[in-house]
Scaffold this active site. Sequence first.
Site, short mmCIF file in Angstrom:
data_model
loop_
_atom_site.label_atom_id
_atom_site.label_comp_id
_atom_site.label_asym_id
_atom_site.label_seq_id
_atom_site.Cartn_x
_atom_site.Cartn_y
_atom_site.Cartn_z
N ARG A 1 39.58 51.98 56.63
CA ARG A 1 39.12 52.40 55.30
C ARG A 1 38.43 51.28 54.54
O ARG A 1 37.70 51.53 53.58
CB ARG A 1 40.31 52.90 54.47
CG ARG A 1 41.03 54.08 55.07
CD ARG A 1 42.34 54.33 54.36
NE ARG A 1 43.22 53.18 54.55
CZ ARG A 1 44.32 52.95 53.84
NH1 ARG A 1 44.68 53.78 52.89
NH2 ARG A 1 45.07 51.89 54.10
N ASP B 1 39.11 37.58 30.29
CA ASP B 1 38.36 37.73 31.54
C ASP B 1 36.89 37.90 31.19
O ASP B 1 36.55 38.61 30.24
CB ASP B 1 38.83 38.97 32.31
CG ASP B 1 40.13 38.77 33.04
OD1 ASP B 1 40.77 37.71 32.87
OD2 ASP B 1 40.52 39.67 33.80
N ASN B 2 36.02 37.26 31.99
CA ASN B 2 34.58 37.34 31.77
C ASN B 2 33.88 37.70 33.08
O ASN B 2 34.41 37.45 34.16
CB ASN B 2 34.03 35.99 31.29
CG ASN B 2 34.65 35.55 29.99
OD1 ASN B 2 34.82 36.34 29.07
ND2 ASN B 2 35.01 34.29 29.90
N ARG C 1 24.14 28.03 36.24
CA ARG C 1 24.83 28.05 34.95
C ARG C 1 25.77 26.85 34.89
O ARG C 1 26.54 26.61 35.80
CB ARG C 1 25.61 29.36 34.78
CG ARG C 1 24.73 30.61 34.76
CD ARG C 1 25.58 31.85 34.57
NE ARG C 1 24.80 33.07 34.67
CZ ARG C 1 24.37 33.77 33.62
NH1 ARG C 1 24.62 33.36 32.40
NH2 ARG C 1 23.69 34.88 33.81
N LYS D 1 40.00 27.63 34.10
CA LYS D 1 39.34 28.85 34.58
C LYS D 1 39.77 29.13 36.01
O LYS D 1 39.94 28.22 36.81
CB LYS D 1 37.82 28.68 34.55
CG LYS D 1 37.25 28.50 33.16
CD LYS D 1 35.75 28.27 33.20
CE LYS D 1 35.20 28.08 31.80
NZ LYS D 1 33.77 27.73 31.83
N TYR E 1 35.63 35.51 35.95
CA TYR E 1 36.57 34.41 35.75
C TYR E 1 37.53 34.70 34.61
O TYR E 1 37.22 35.42 33.67
CB TYR E 1 35.86 33.08 35.53
CG TYR E 1 34.88 33.00 34.40
CD1 TYR E 1 35.21 32.34 33.22
CD2 TYR E 1 33.61 33.54 34.51
CE1 TYR E 1 34.29 32.22 32.18
CE2 TYR E 1 32.69 33.43 33.49
CZ TYR E 1 33.04 32.77 32.33
OH TYR E 1 32.14 32.66 31.30
N LYS F 1 19.56 26.23 26.74
CA LYS F 1 20.75 25.46 26.37
C LYS F 1 21.16 24.52 27.50
O LYS F 1 21.42 23.34 27.27
CB LYS F 1 21.90 26.41 26.01
CG LYS F 1 23.18 25.70 25.61
CD LYS F 1 24.27 26.68 25.21
CE LYS F 1 25.05 27.08 26.43
NZ LYS F 1 26.27 27.82 26.14
N ASP F 2 21.18 25.04 28.73
CA ASP F 2 21.60 24.21 29.86
C ASP F 2 20.60 23.12 30.18
O ASP F 2 20.97 22.06 30.71
CB ASP F 2 21.86 25.08 31.09
CG ASP F 2 23.15 25.89 30.98
OD1 ASP F 2 23.93 25.64 30.03
OD2 ASP F 2 23.37 26.78 31.83
#
Length: 191
Positions: free
Chosen positions: A23, A47-48, A58, A71, A131, A168-169
Amino acid sequence: MEVIKTDIDGVVIIEPRIFTDARGYFFESYSKREFDEKVRPVDFVQDNESMSSYGVMRGLHFQHPPFTQSKLVRCVKGRVLDVAVDIRKGSPTYGRHVAVELSEDNHRQFFVPRGFAHGFAVLSDVAVFQYKCDNYYHPESDGGISIADASLGIDWMIDPAKAILSEKDLRHPALAEFDTPFDINVDLYLK
């Protein structure tokens, strides 16, 4: 679950026990009791999930004290290279990193404790990344280290010309230009 220690104390890779049959498969992705016993007690509160395409990078993100976060991360679709960099002042592993490939096929999870900058690069056409965090997101306490900092020695497995980063990064400082707000006792910070 099997806990695999890494070269940096506290940063671990988790491999679940997977049960397969005609299955498909089943595995327990998280058990507080087992995590607390085998890794350490952590009270995850949020949770994200993110979805990204190939070449998206990222990070390397963290939250400033007192809003630091541990995390527990995993990739549920596709494949990513996930990285944790030690940014704890006084740590014997300051500036060193652990990198692990997380994928929908290996079902691995990666625990990133407080005092580490975290980031990932998407290696598949699409990746869905999930995460858990042990502290709520506080945008005013966002911080980061440049994902392109060559002094970190991270092989992101992506051609830099094809990397996709947020504005931003792109503005995060290199580790040498960074004054860390963390010390070796980062877990003592209160929420």
